[in-house]
Design a protein around this motif. Structure first.
Motif, short mmCIF file in Angstrom:
data_model
loop_
_atom_site.label_atom_id
_atom_site.label_comp_id
_atom_site.label_asym_id
_atom_site.label_seq_id
_atom_site.Cartn_x
_atom_site.Cartn_y
_atom_site.Cartn_z
N ARG A 19 0.85 -1.20 0.00
CA ARG A 19 0.00 0.00 0.00
C ARG A 19 0.88 1.25 0.00
O ARG A 19 0.58 2.23 -0.65
N ARG A 23 0.82 3.83 -3.05
CA ARG A 23 0.24 5.15 -2.74
C ARG A 23 1.15 6.26 -3.26
O ARG A 23 0.69 7.27 -3.75
N GLN A 90 10.01 7.62 12.45
CA GLN A 90 8.72 8.08 13.00
C GLN A 90 8.34 7.34 14.27
O GLN A 90 7.29 7.59 14.84
N ARG A 91 9.15 6.39 14.64
CA ARG A 91 8.97 5.57 15.84
C ARG A 91 7.79 4.62 15.77
O ARG A 91 7.43 4.02 16.77
N ASN A 92 7.16 4.51 14.59
CA ASN A 92 6.06 3.53 14.56
C ASN A 92 6.57 2.09 14.44
O ASN A 92 5.77 1.16 14.43
N GLU A 95 5.12 0.03 17.12
CA GLU A 95 3.86 -0.72 16.95
C GLU A 95 4.16 -2.20 16.72
O GLU A 95 3.43 -3.07 17.18
N PHE B 89 2.70 6.86 15.86
CA PHE B 89 2.05 6.22 14.70
C PHE B 89 2.48 6.96 13.45
O PHE B 89 3.05 8.06 13.52
N ASN B 90 2.21 6.35 12.30
CA ASN B 90 2.54 6.97 11.03
C ASN B 90 1.55 8.11 10.78
O ASN B 90 0.37 7.88 10.57
N MET B 91 2.07 9.33 10.81
CA MET B 91 1.21 10.51 10.70
C MET B 91 0.50 10.59 9.34
O MET B 91 -0.47 11.33 9.20
N PHE B 92 1.01 9.85 8.36
CA PHE B 92 0.43 9.94 7.02
C PHE B 92 -0.63 8.88 6.76
O PHE B 92 -1.25 8.84 5.71
N GLU B 93 -0.82 8.01 7.73
CA GLU B 93 -1.83 6.95 7.59
C GLU B 93 -3.19 7.46 8.06
O GLU B 93 -3.28 8.35 8.90
#
Lengths: 257, 310
Positions: A19, A23, A90-92, A95, B89-93
């Motif tokens: 995705r 995108r 971004q530190r994600n 998750e 979290f991914n700010m662009f999601e």
């Protein structure tokens, strides 16, 4: 986690990766299509017509497999290095780290994401090449397997680069100073039989030469190297890089303090 | 009763040699609403980071609902939901994609993930924003998004690292209600916060950490009993020219309508009202000068600092 849960987690990562690059197709799929079209026009048509035959084929036919492979290599590598580094930045990545997914599934998910982009770009470039030449595939099994294994190998390379990267500059150093020179010197545009003996020997140390030539063998049926040796080497590199990547993930290098 | 979180002799030394945790031990029982308090740099986030697998420990052990984090990491992680201090979290999601993807990481199939996402996004007032990119949300909404994301796999233990930082009071109170609701439904909650009134009103048990050691680990009630002196502010009428006579109490006239009185625990308040009434002074309202927990917290941290210096 049960095998069903593992499959859901794995496909979630792969879907997220696909995705992501679809995108932003203007940054991921379009540029290689334009670049490779220019290669086909300039090197294949304009200059290639004056070069004559190489390895028994006209120059355009000769360089098409190399250019397809070059796209696969740079895009499978580029996808994982930029995606995983952005996730870190971004530190994600947290998750994923707090979730129960085993590290090998995380790694496999990112690698398959990179392979998907490599193959997508490879497919686009192959389609574009048909405007310039007729592709007769000599051995479909070798063609498909070598392109897949090469994409896996460079996706793993991109992952390791991303783990060590501390800035966005760091994710472009390896592609610019290592990957591109090795690709250009890896027999994309010429047969190493044109080189003096010494430089032929040096070229044999370049792993990309084996991938490009094996792929070329799959399409044209000609190669400068031993195909079986190439498969063995690629598989060995995949095992080594996968093990290194897994170790880095487990130890938390660059992602845990 | 089952132990939700067990931390034993946990030690963390960072690469630069800083010892953030000096061998702490902590038990949190199932169903508890537990506060982990401490000043900045005390070791709260390091502790929670180790529990969440975001920080590597140097020594010690952690288990979640009996699952050791070294031997049964996957099982331990399944029991945990984590709301970190920073937005991660991914700010662009899109909001919905962030939640559904997180569910996928826990092996929850897509259809079920969408149902759960709708439930929690509606519960936290984010359903209308589900198709917005995360960066378009306000600070409070981003915090609620992280709570929804942490709950998507129905964890038995929810860790919240300063969940209401920067959130306005109205929203903070609605988040308190929500957290109390899920705690009442059986979710064990561990909270760190700098709003001590938040800890006092929500939490039943508390640990105070300072300079990498636990300086208090007790129930909120027991802790508040340690408070020997409380300071009250009294609004009085008519206006006063000088301090009234309050034998046995230390008092100060802040302005002609406001009196500050220190009350020892055994003294009680009745004598103050009687003394003021006999002098013709009415008390129109009364409040604590500072939050009770805040007074204790400051005294404990100061005491620990003095001991460290000694």
């Amino acid at each position: 986690m049960t095998s069903r849960e593992l499959f859901v987690a794995f496909s979630t990562i792969v879907t997220k990766e696909i995705r992501r690059f679809t995108r932003i197709w203007g940054q991921t799929l379009l540029p290689p299509a334009i670049t490779m079209t220019l290669y086909f026009i300039i090197f294949g048509n304009l200059i290639g017509s004056r070069i004559g035959e190489m390895g028994g084929f006209n120059y355009m036919e000769y360089i098409v497999p190399g250019l397809i492979m070059m796209s696969v290599i740079t895009n499978s590598y580029g996808n994982v290095v930029s995606s995983f580094y952005s996730t870190k930045f971004q530190r994600n990545i947290e998750e994923l780290l707090v979730s129960p997914i085993p590290y090998w599934v995380i790694l496999s998910g990112y690698v398959l994401g990179g392979v998907s982009r490599g193959l997508a770009v490879g497919f686009i470039v192959t389609m574009l090449s048909l405007f310039f030449t007729d592709l007769q595939i000599h051995n479909i099994g070798i063609t498909v397997s070598i392109v897949f294994l090469t994409a896996v190998l460079f996706a793993l390379g991109g992952f390791i680069n991303a783990v060590f990267a501390n800035s966005f500059d760091d994710i472009s150093i390896v592609p610019t100073f290592i990957l591109t020179p090795l690709t250009y010197l890896g027999g994309v545009f010429y047969s190493i039989s044109l080189l003096p003996d010494f430089w032929q020997g040096v070229s044999m140390l370049n792993p990309i030469l084996y991938m490009v030539n094996t792929f070329r063998y799959g399409i044209l049926g000609v190669s400068d190297i031993n195909i079986l040796f190439a498969y063995g080497m690629i598989l060995l590199f995949i095992v080594v890089l996968f093990s290194v990547s897994l170790h880095l993930l487990k130890s938390g290098k660059g992602i845990r303090s | 009763m089952t132990t939700a979180l067990s931390i034993n002799n946990l030690r963390k030394v960072y690469d630069n040699g800083f010892e953030a945790l000096k061998g702490i031990s902590l038990q949190v029982e199932e169903g508890d609403f537990f506060a982990l308090l401490g000043p900045n740099g005390a070791g709260k986030s390091t502790t929670l980071g180790i529990v969440s697998s975001l920080v590597n420990k140097t020594e010690g052990s952690v288990s979640v609902f009996g699952h050791d984090m070294e031997r049964e990491l996957s099982k331990a992680k399944k029991c945990l939901g984590v709301v970190p201090q920073e937005f991660n979290f991914n700010m662009f999601e899109k909001v919905i994609d962030i939640i559904v993807t997180q569910a996928g990481y826990y092996g929850i199939p897509l259809n079920e993930a969408r149902e759960r996402a709708e439930f929690y996004l509606r519960k936290l007032g984010l359903w209308e924003k589900r198709n917005e990119r995360a960066r378009m949300l306000s600070g409070g909404m981003k915090r609620r998004l992280m709570i929804a994301r942490a709950l998507i796999h129905n964890p038995r233990l929810l860790i919240l690292d300063e969940p209401t930082a920067g959130v306005d009071i109205e929203l903070r109170r609605s988040m308190w209600e929500f957290l109390q609701e899920i705690n009442a439904a059986g979710t064990t909650i561990i909270l760190t916060t700098h709003y001590l009134e938040e800890a006092e009103s929500l939490c039943r048990n508390i640990a105070i950490i300072d300079h990498g050691t636990i300086v208090q680990d007790t129930s909120m009630r027991e802790l508040l009993l340690q408070l020997n002196t409380e300071t009250f502010i009294l609004d009085v009428n008519p206006p006063l020219q000088s301090k009234p006579r309050l034998n046995g109490y230390t008092c100060e006239l802040l302005d002609d309508h406001t009196l500050e009185v220190e009350v020892e625990r055994e003294q009680g308040l009745n004598a103050i009202f009687q003394a003021l009434e006999t002098q013709g002074i009415q008390v129109s309202s009364m409040r604590n000068k500072a939050n009770r927990l805040e007074e204790l917290f400051v005294s404990l941290v100061d005491k620990n600092l003095a001991q460290e210096k000694a």
